[in-house]
Motif scaffolding. Sequence first.
Motif, mmCIF file in Angstrom:
data_model
loop_
_atom_site.group_PDB
_atom_site.id
_atom_site.type_symbol
_atom_site.label_atom_id
_atom_site.label_comp_id
_atom_site.label_asym_id
_atom_site.label_seq_id
_atom_site.Cartn_x
_atom_site.Cartn_y
_atom_site.Cartn_z
ATOM 1 N N VAL A 40 0.846 -1.190 0.000
ATOM 2 C CA VAL A 40 0.000 0.000 0.000
ATOM 3 C C VAL A 40 0.881 1.239 0.000
ATOM 4 N N ASP A 41 0.617 2.137 -0.944
ATOM 5 C CA ASP A 41 1.365 3.391 -0.955
ATOM 6 C C ASP A 41 1.063 4.187 0.311
ATOM 7 N N ASP A 42 2.065 4.895 0.782
ATOM 8 C CA ASP A 42 1.951 5.630 2.045
ATOM 9 C C ASP A 42 0.861 6.698 2.005
ATOM 10 N N ALA A 43 0.463 7.140 0.810
ATOM 11 C CA ALA A 43 -0.543 8.201 0.710
ATOM 12 C C ALA A 43 -1.969 7.669 0.797
ATOM 13 N N ILE A 44 -2.155 6.364 0.722
ATOM 14 C CA ILE A 44 -3.493 5.782 0.777
ATOM 15 C C ILE A 44 -4.042 5.892 2.197
ATOM 16 N N ALA A 45 -5.310 6.266 2.323
ATOM 17 C CA ALA A 45 -5.939 6.442 3.636
ATOM 18 C C ALA A 45 -6.041 5.108 4.365
ATOM 19 N N ARG A 46 -5.561 5.069 5.596
ATOM 20 C CA ARG A 46 -5.546 3.817 6.350
ATOM 21 C C ARG A 46 -6.904 3.410 6.939
ATOM 22 N N PRO A 47 -7.760 4.335 7.399
ATOM 23 C CA PRO A 47 -9.021 3.894 8.020
ATOM 24 C C PRO A 47 -9.850 2.966 7.151
ATOM 25 N N VAL A 48 -9.932 3.238 5.846
ATOM 26 C CA VAL A 48 -10.738 2.369 4.986
ATOM 27 C C VAL A 48 -10.091 1.001 4.844
ATOM 28 N N LEU A 49 -8.759 0.935 4.909
ATOM 29 C CA LEU A 49 -8.093 -0.369 4.869
ATOM 30 C C LEU A 49 -8.476 -1.214 6.076
ATOM 31 N N GLU A 66 12.016 30.755 -5.703
ATOM 32 C CA GLU A 66 11.709 31.063 -4.301
ATOM 33 C C GLU A 66 11.680 29.787 -3.459
ATOM 34 N N ILE A 67 11.066 28.744 -3.983
ATOM 35 C CA ILE A 67 10.966 27.487 -3.228
ATOM 36 C C ILE A 67 12.345 26.863 -3.053
ATOM 37 N N ALA A 68 13.195 26.957 -4.081
ATOM 38 C CA ALA A 68 14.516 26.328 -4.045
ATOM 39 C C ALA A 68 15.407 26.920 -2.964
ATOM 40 N N ARG A 69 15.088 28.117 -2.473
ATOM 41 C CA ARG A 69 15.897 28.747 -1.424
ATOM 42 C C ARG A 69 15.641 28.123 -0.048
ATOM 43 N N HIS A 70 14.631 27.269 0.050
ATOM 44 C CA HIS A 70 14.232 26.734 1.356
ATOM 45 C C HIS A 70 14.283 25.206 1.352
ATOM 46 N N ARG A 71 14.516 24.663 2.517
ATOM 47 C CA ARG A 71 14.611 23.207 2.647
ATOM 48 C C ARG A 71 13.280 22.547 2.293
ATOM 49 N N ILE A 72 13.355 21.515 1.456
ATOM 50 C CA ILE A 72 12.167 20.738 1.110
ATOM 51 C C ILE A 72 12.207 19.423 1.876
ATOM 52 N N ILE A 73 11.044 18.976 2.304
ATOM 53 C CA ILE A 73 10.952 17.701 3.024
ATOM 54 C C ILE A 73 10.329 16.673 2.086
ATOM 55 N N THR A 74 10.967 15.533 1.969
ATOM 56 C CA THR A 74 10.477 14.482 1.079
ATOM 57 C C THR A 74 10.378 13.168 1.835
ATOM 58 N N VAL A 75 9.711 12.210 1.198
ATOM 59 C CA VAL A 75 9.663 10.835 1.705
ATOM 60 C C VAL A 75 10.447 9.975 0.730
ATOM 61 N N LEU A 86 15.487 17.358 3.250
ATOM 62 C CA LEU A 86 15.354 16.510 4.436
ATOM 63 C C LEU A 86 14.467 15.331 4.037
ATOM 64 N N THR A 87 15.015 14.120 4.047
ATOM 65 C CA THR A 87 14.273 12.926 3.636
ATOM 66 C C THR A 87 13.834 12.151 4.867
ATOM 67 N N LEU A 88 12.542 11.860 4.938
ATOM 68 C CA LEU A 88 11.969 11.151 6.079
ATOM 69 C C LEU A 88 11.321 9.844 5.616
ATOM 70 N N PRO A 89 11.034 8.933 6.559
ATOM 71 C CA PRO A 89 10.590 7.589 6.152
ATOM 72 C C PRO A 89 9.106 7.441 5.836
ATOM 73 N N SER A 90 8.277 8.441 6.160
ATOM 74 C CA SER A 90 6.839 8.286 5.941
ATOM 75 C C SER A 90 6.181 9.646 5.768
ATOM 76 N N LEU A 91 4.970 9.632 5.204
ATOM 77 C CA LEU A 91 4.224 10.874 5.053
ATOM 78 C C LEU A 91 3.825 11.448 6.409
ATOM 79 N N GLN A 92 3.545 10.576 7.372
ATOM 80 C CA GLN A 92 3.191 11.081 8.702
ATOM 81 C C GLN A 92 4.372 11.819 9.316
ATOM 82 N N ALA A 93 5.592 11.273 9.146
ATOM 83 C CA ALA A 93 6.781 11.948 9.658
ATOM 84 C C ALA A 93 6.996 13.272 8.935
ATOM 85 N N LYS A 94 6.762 13.292 7.640
ATOM 86 C CA LYS A 94 6.887 14.525 6.849
ATOM 87 C C LYS A 94 5.865 15.563 7.327
ATOM 88 N N PHE A 95 4.649 15.117 7.537
ATOM 89 C CA PHE A 95 3.587 15.999 8.034
ATOM 90 C C PHE A 95 3.993 16.609 9.377
#
Length: 328
Positions: free
Chosen positions: A106-115, A216-225, A246-255
Amino acid sequence: MHLADKRNVLTPDALALVDAIARTGSFAGAARELGKVPSALTYSVRQLEDALDVLLFDRSARHAQLTAAGQELLHEGRRLLMELDAVANRVQRIATGWEAELTIAVDDAIARPVLYDLIAAFQAQRVESPSPVRPAQLGGPARTNSPPTRLRFRTEVMSGTWEALLAGHADLSIGTSANPPGPHILCEPIGILPWHFVVAPDHPLANAENKLSALEIARHRIITVGDTARQLAPRTIGVLPGQDVLTLPSLQAKFDAQLKGLGCGWLPEPLVRDAVQRGLLVVKDTFDERVSHFHYAWRNGPQPAGKALAWWLDQLRSEVTRKALLGT
């Protein structure tokens, strides 16, 4: 040694033994896991080394360290053990119609409650026990139980959903991209998931009045998964040339990181909806509008789909279910 003799020593138990030593990092750890004494494992490994005429472990190392030959045996052995498991699963599926295990990536972006709702509905099914003589034939009611299939879920990101399917690590992938990377893959659409570029209220971009440019965006740190693919080429989305990442392991961590103002980036609209309404995140217009076209995919093998996979595919055909998976 003849080829037939080498095959005799490369048993599933021998391969599992090498795997256990590699995972635990010691003969003693593997012995505890396998319920044996360390001397028995040492003897078995030496027999295997003598039979293959190779050194599998470096005895001079402090821990059980594999040699290059040992690494190759570990890699190929794990693959062979997976194939043996797959054969056993196929045999049981042919006999009963139910898979022994169904793995869903399951991709990390898929909503978990329905699963979780789908899992509950799957387990709530009642199926007849596959016994040689049914109780009903003896005058009593047939026994019914939950499906015998064990469900296993794994979270993947981007190309990882495809890789899990292609490598045989998953039977069904939910949240793949549109283009199947193999000829024996079936793929159906789920829907479109919009993403918002968001920042914390105290982030330097929060007060920008105009649509944000790439510069403008490139001047600031981007967070990715991080993409979870290991063999397929991993994808990177939204990162601009020269941008701090900044690379993180999940969308929740990125959030969570973006809530704390550690960086900026795109997040699924359903995930940030409440935080935006409460003023915890600010949505910014950008030069780029990002959406994901999600699909679900499964392997099209020579045998019909097992009953468990068929059940999940039937649920995914529902438009209500597909919308719920995207949180829309």
